[in-house]
Scaffold this motif. Structure first.
Motif, PDB file in Angstrom:
ATOM      1  N   ARG A  33      -0.998   2.473   8.274  1.00 25.33           N
ATOM      2  CA  ARG A  33      -1.892   1.362   7.902  1.00 25.33           C
ATOM      3  C   ARG A  33      -1.208   0.008   7.996  1.00 25.33           C
ATOM      4  NH1 ARG A  33      -2.788   3.353   2.384  1.00 25.33           N
ATOM      5  NH2 ARG A  33      -2.256   5.460   2.953  1.00 25.33           N
ATOM      6  N   GLU A  34       0.015   0.016   8.524  1.00 24.84           N
ATOM      7  CA  GLU A  34       0.814  -1.212   8.647  1.00 24.84           C
ATOM      8  C   GLU A  34       1.008  -1.916   7.301  1.00 24.84           C
ATOM      9  OE1 GLU A  34      -0.643  -3.608  11.860  1.00 24.84           O
ATOM     10  OE2 GLU A  34      -0.083  -2.115  13.352  1.00 24.84           O
ATOM     11  N   VAL A  35       1.172  -1.091   6.271  1.00 30.66           N
ATOM     12  CA  VAL A  35       1.507  -1.627   4.951  1.00 30.66           C
ATOM     13  C   VAL A  35       3.023  -1.508   4.799  1.00 30.66           C
ATOM     14  CG1 VAL A  35       1.332  -1.161   2.450  1.00 30.66           C
ATOM     15  CG2 VAL A  35      -0.724  -1.112   3.888  1.00 30.66           C
ATOM     16  N   THR A  36       3.663  -2.550   4.276  1.00 30.01           N
ATOM     17  CA  THR A  36       5.112  -2.519   4.053  1.00 30.01           C
ATOM     18  C   THR A  36       5.401  -2.864   2.593  1.00 30.01           C
ATOM     19  OG1 THR A  36       5.243  -4.813   4.845  1.00 30.01           O
ATOM     20  CG2 THR A  36       5.776  -3.078   6.431  1.00 30.01           C
ATOM     21  N   GLY A  37       6.655  -2.655   2.173  1.00 27.52           N
ATOM     22  CA  GLY A  37       7.009  -3.026   0.812  1.00 27.52           C
ATOM     23  C   GLY A  37       8.181  -2.254   0.277  1.00 27.52           C
ATOM     24  N   MET A  38       8.367  -2.359  -1.029  1.00 32.25           N
ATOM     25  CA  MET A  38       9.447  -1.612  -1.670  1.00 32.25           C
ATOM     26  C   MET A  38       9.046  -1.126  -3.053  1.00 32.25           C
ATOM     27  SD  MET A  38      12.343  -4.400  -2.736  1.00 32.25           S
ATOM     28  CE  MET A  38      13.135  -3.454  -4.043  1.00 32.25           C
ATOM     29  N   LEU A  39       9.701  -0.058  -3.464  1.00 29.31           N
ATOM     30  CA  LEU A  39       9.410   0.581  -4.743  1.00 29.31           C
ATOM     31  C   LEU A  39      10.710   0.702  -5.522  1.00 29.31           C
ATOM     32  CD1 LEU A  39       7.468   2.300  -6.590  1.00 29.31           C
ATOM     33  CD2 LEU A  39       8.272   4.290  -5.312  1.00 29.31           C
ATOM     34  N   ALA A  40      10.796   0.024  -6.662  1.00 25.12           N
ATOM     35  CA  ALA A  40      11.974   0.144  -7.516  1.00 25.12           C
ATOM     36  C   ALA A  40      11.615   1.019  -8.708  1.00 25.12           C
ATOM     37  CB  ALA A  40      12.431  -1.233  -7.983  1.00 25.12           C
ATOM     38  N   PHE A  41      12.576   1.823  -9.120  1.00 24.67           N
ATOM     39  CA  PHE A  41      12.370   2.720 -10.267  1.00 24.67           C
ATOM     40  C   PHE A  41      13.596   2.604 -11.159  1.00 24.67           C
ATOM     41  CE2 PHE A  41      12.750   7.122 -12.080  1.00 24.67           C
ATOM     42  CZ  PHE A  41      11.659   7.033 -12.910  1.00 24.67           C
ATOM     43  N   ASN A  42      13.384   2.212 -12.414  1.00 25.98           N
ATOM     44  CA  ASN A  42      14.543   1.987 -13.291  1.00 25.98           C
ATOM     45  C   ASN A  42      14.736   3.111 -14.305  1.00 25.98           C
ATOM     46  OD1 ASN A  42      12.731   1.554 -15.349  1.00 25.98           O
ATOM     47  ND2 ASN A  42      13.205  -0.607 -15.640  1.00 25.98           N
ATOM     48  N   SER A  43      14.203   4.276 -13.973  1.00 27.93           N
ATOM     49  CA  SER A  43      14.285   5.515 -14.762  1.00 27.93           C
ATOM     50  C   SER A  43      13.160   5.643 -15.798  1.00 27.93           C
ATOM     51  CB  SER A  43      15.645   5.729 -15.421  1.00 27.93           C
ATOM     52  OG  SER A  43      15.678   5.210 -16.724  1.00 27.93           O
ATOM     53  N   ARG A  44      12.439   4.567 -16.036  1.00 26.86           N
ATOM     54  CA  ARG A  44      11.277   4.602 -16.952  1.00 26.86           C
ATOM     55  C   ARG A  44      10.034   4.064 -16.264  1.00 26.86           C
ATOM     56  NH1 ARG A  44      13.098   5.436 -22.740  1.00 26.86           N
ATOM     57  NH2 ARG A  44      14.936   6.549 -22.049  1.00 26.86           N
ATOM     58  N   SER A  45      10.225   3.005 -15.496  1.00 26.04           N
ATOM     59  CA  SER A  45       9.090   2.259 -14.941  1.00 26.04           C
ATOM     60  C   SER A  45       9.265   2.022 -13.453  1.00 26.04           C
ATOM     61  CB  SER A  45       8.984   0.894 -15.621  1.00 26.04           C
ATOM     62  OG  SER A  45       9.031   1.034 -17.005  1.00 26.04           O
ATOM     63  N   PHE A  46       8.128   1.741 -12.825  1.00 24.04           N
ATOM     64  CA  PHE A  46       8.120   1.377 -11.414  1.00 24.04           C
ATOM     65  C   PHE A  46       7.807  -0.104 -11.268  1.00 24.04           C
ATOM     66  CE2 PHE A  46       6.606   5.838 -11.336  1.00 24.04           C
ATOM     67  CZ  PHE A  46       7.481   6.389 -10.411  1.00 24.04           C
ATOM     68  N   MET A  47       8.363  -0.714 -10.230  1.00 24.88           N
ATOM     69  CA  MET A  47       7.884  -2.013  -9.762  1.00 24.88           C
ATOM     70  C   MET A  47       7.717  -1.869  -8.259  1.00 24.88           C
ATOM     71  SD  MET A  47       9.480  -5.878  -9.902  1.00 24.88           S
ATOM     72  CE  MET A  47       9.045  -6.265 -11.574  1.00 24.88           C
ATOM     73  N   GLN A  48       6.517  -2.178  -7.766  1.00 31.30           N
ATOM     74  CA  GLN A  48       6.254  -1.983  -6.340  1.00 31.30           C
ATOM     75  C   GLN A  48       5.662  -3.240  -5.722  1.00 31.30           C
ATOM     76  OE1 GLN A  48       3.551   1.266  -5.313  1.00 31.30           O
ATOM     77  NE2 GLN A  48       4.607   1.544  -3.354  1.00 31.30           N
ATOM     78  N   LEU A  49       6.168  -3.568  -4.546  1.00 28.96           N
ATOM     79  CA  LEU A  49       5.621  -4.647  -3.717  1.00 28.96           C
ATOM     80  C   LEU A  49       4.902  -3.994  -2.543  1.00 28.96           C
ATOM     81  CD1 LEU A  49       5.484  -7.589  -2.446  1.00 28.96           C
ATOM     82  CD2 LEU A  49       7.717  -7.098  -1.477  1.00 28.96           C
ATOM     83  N   LEU A  50       3.654  -4.402  -2.332  1.00 26.65           N
ATOM     84  CA  LEU A  50       2.870  -3.912  -1.197  1.00 26.65           C
ATOM     85  C   LEU A  50       2.353  -5.116  -0.436  1.00 26.65           C
ATOM     86  CD1 LEU A  50       0.814  -1.327  -3.205  1.00 26.65           C
ATOM     87  CD2 LEU A  50       2.159  -0.688  -1.210  1.00 26.65           C
ATOM     88  N   GLU A  51       2.425  -5.069   0.876  1.00 25.36           N
ATOM     89  CA  GLU A  51       1.960  -6.209   1.668  1.00 25.36           C
ATOM     90  C   GLU A  51       1.348  -5.715   2.973  1.00 25.36           C
ATOM     91  OE1 GLU A  51       5.603  -8.452   2.045  1.00 25.36           O
ATOM     92  OE2 GLU A  51       6.528  -6.947   3.331  1.00 25.36           O
ATOM     93  N   GLY A  52       0.347  -6.443   3.435  1.00 23.99           N
ATOM     94  CA  GLY A  52      -0.319  -6.070   4.680  1.00 23.99           C
ATOM     95  C   GLY A  52      -1.729  -6.626   4.704  1.00 23.99           C
ATOM     96  N   ASP A  53      -2.530  -6.105   5.627  1.00 23.12           N
ATOM     97  CA  ASP A  53      -3.936  -6.474   5.710  1.00 23.12           C
ATOM     98  C   ASP A  53      -4.596  -6.216   4.340  1.00 23.12           C
ATOM     99  OD1 ASP A  53      -6.604  -6.724   7.177  1.00 23.12           O
ATOM    100  OD2 ASP A  53      -6.710  -4.703   6.339  1.00 23.12           O
ATOM    101  N   GLY A  54      -5.458  -7.140   3.891  1.00 17.91           N
ATOM    102  CA  GLY A  54      -6.043  -7.042   2.558  1.00 17.91           C
ATOM    103  C   GLY A  54      -6.698  -5.704   2.273  1.00 17.91           C
ATOM    104  N   ASP A  55      -7.540  -5.236   3.205  1.00 17.26           N
ATOM    105  CA  ASP A  55      -8.245  -3.972   2.980  1.00 17.26           C
ATOM    106  C   ASP A  55      -7.266  -2.798   2.910  1.00 17.26           C
ATOM    107  OD1 ASP A  55     -10.651  -5.194   2.876  1.00 17.26           O
ATOM    108  OD2 ASP A  55     -11.229  -4.747   4.952  1.00 17.26           O
ATOM    109  N   ALA A  56      -6.255  -2.839   3.753  1.00 25.41           N
ATOM    110  CA  ALA A  56      -5.269  -1.744   3.788  1.00 25.41           C
ATOM    111  C   ALA A  56      -4.483  -1.697   2.473  1.00 25.41           C
ATOM    112  CB  ALA A  56      -4.322  -1.925   4.973  1.00 25.41           C
ATOM    113  N   VAL A  57      -4.104  -2.866   1.962  1.00 30.46           N
ATOM    114  CA  VAL A  57      -3.336  -2.915   0.711  1.00 30.46           C
ATOM    115  C   VAL A  57      -4.206  -2.454  -0.459  1.00 30.46           C
ATOM    116  CG1 VAL A  57      -2.209  -4.466  -0.953  1.00 30.46           C
ATOM    117  CG2 VAL A  57      -1.720  -4.692   1.494  1.00 30.46           C
TER     118      VAL A  57
END
Ligand SMILES: Cc1cc2nc3c(=O)[nH]c(=O)nc-3n(C[C@H](O)[C@H](O)[C@H](O)COP(=O)(O)O)c2cc1C
Length: 155
Positions: A33-57
Motif C-alpha cells: 500500500r506504499e505505507v512507510t513508518g516505524m514502530l517503537a516498543f519500550n516493553s510496555r507501550s508502542f509508538m508508531q509513525l505511519l505515512e502515505g496516501d491518506g486512504d492507505a494510512v
C-alpha cells in the motif's frame, strides 16, 4: 501525504521476537500500500509513525485499531506533509528501553536523516521513558526467553 503518530499500551507482555514478527508482517502489508513508518516498543507501550496516501494510512490504522494485542490508542500527531520521514522503511521496529549511558544518542543517530528533529525527539523520549527497574525487569525476561526458561510471550 498523511503522516500520523499514535501511542498505545501492549495488552500483555511481548518479547522482542514477537514485536519483530509483528513488524515484519506489517511491513509486507504496508509495502503493498506504499505505507512507510516505524514502530517503537519500550516493553510496555508502542509508538508508531505511519505515512502515505491518506486512504492507505487510514485503512491501515483501522486494522491496527482492531488488533487486540494493544489498547488505549492515543493519537499524538496528525499532519499533511510533502515528504516522507521514513521513505526506506515499510515498517521498521525499534525495540527499547534505552537505559545505558549514551544509548539515547545511538538511538537518535539510527533514525532516518529525513526525519524532522521534533519527530526524533518524540521517539527518543518515548524510547527512554521507563524506570531503570522496569528496564531491568524487561532485560531479565528477555534473558529467560533466550535461555529457554520461559516460552516467548508466556509471562
Ligand atoms: C502495535 C501494532 C502495530 C501494527 N502495525 C501495522 C502496520 O503498520 N501495518 C499493518 O498492516 N498492520 C499492522 N499491525 C497489524 C494489524 O493490526 C493486523 O494484525 C493485521 O493487519 C492483520 O492482518 P491479517 O488480516 O492479514 O491477519 C499492527 C499491530 C500492532 C499491535
Amino acid at each position: 501525504m498523511l503522516s500520523l503518530i499514535y501511542v498505545s499500551v501492549a495488552s500483555q507482555a511481548l518479547t522482542t521476537a514477537e514485536v519483530e514478527a509483528l513488524a515484519e508482517r506489517a511491513a509486507k502489508a504496508n509495502a503493498a500500500r506504499e505505507v512507510t513508518g516505524m514502530l517503537a516498543f519500550n516493553s510496555r507501550s508502542f509508538m508508531q509513525l505511519l505515512e502515505g496516501d491518506g486512504d492507505a494510512v487510514l485503512d491501515t490504522m483501522r486494522r491496527i485499531e482492531a488488533d487486540p494485542r494493544h489498547h488505549s490508542i492515543t493519537y499524538i500527531r496528525q499532519q499533511q506533509r510533502e515528504a516522507r520521514e521514513c521513505p526506506d522503511w515499510s515498517m521498521r521496529s525499534m525495540i527499547t528501553p534505552l537505559t545505558g549511558a549514551g544509548s539515547a544518542t545511538v538511538f537518535t543517530k539510527s533514525l532516518p536523516s529525513q526525519m524532522e528533529l521534533d519527530t526524533k525527539i518524540l521517539f527518543t523520549s518515548f524510547a527512554s521513558s521507563l524506570t531503570v527497574e522496569q528496564a531491568a525487569d524487561y532485560a531479565a525476561r528477555e534473558q529467560d526467553v533466550m535461555h529457554g526458561k520461559r516460552e516467548a510471550g508466556n509471562d
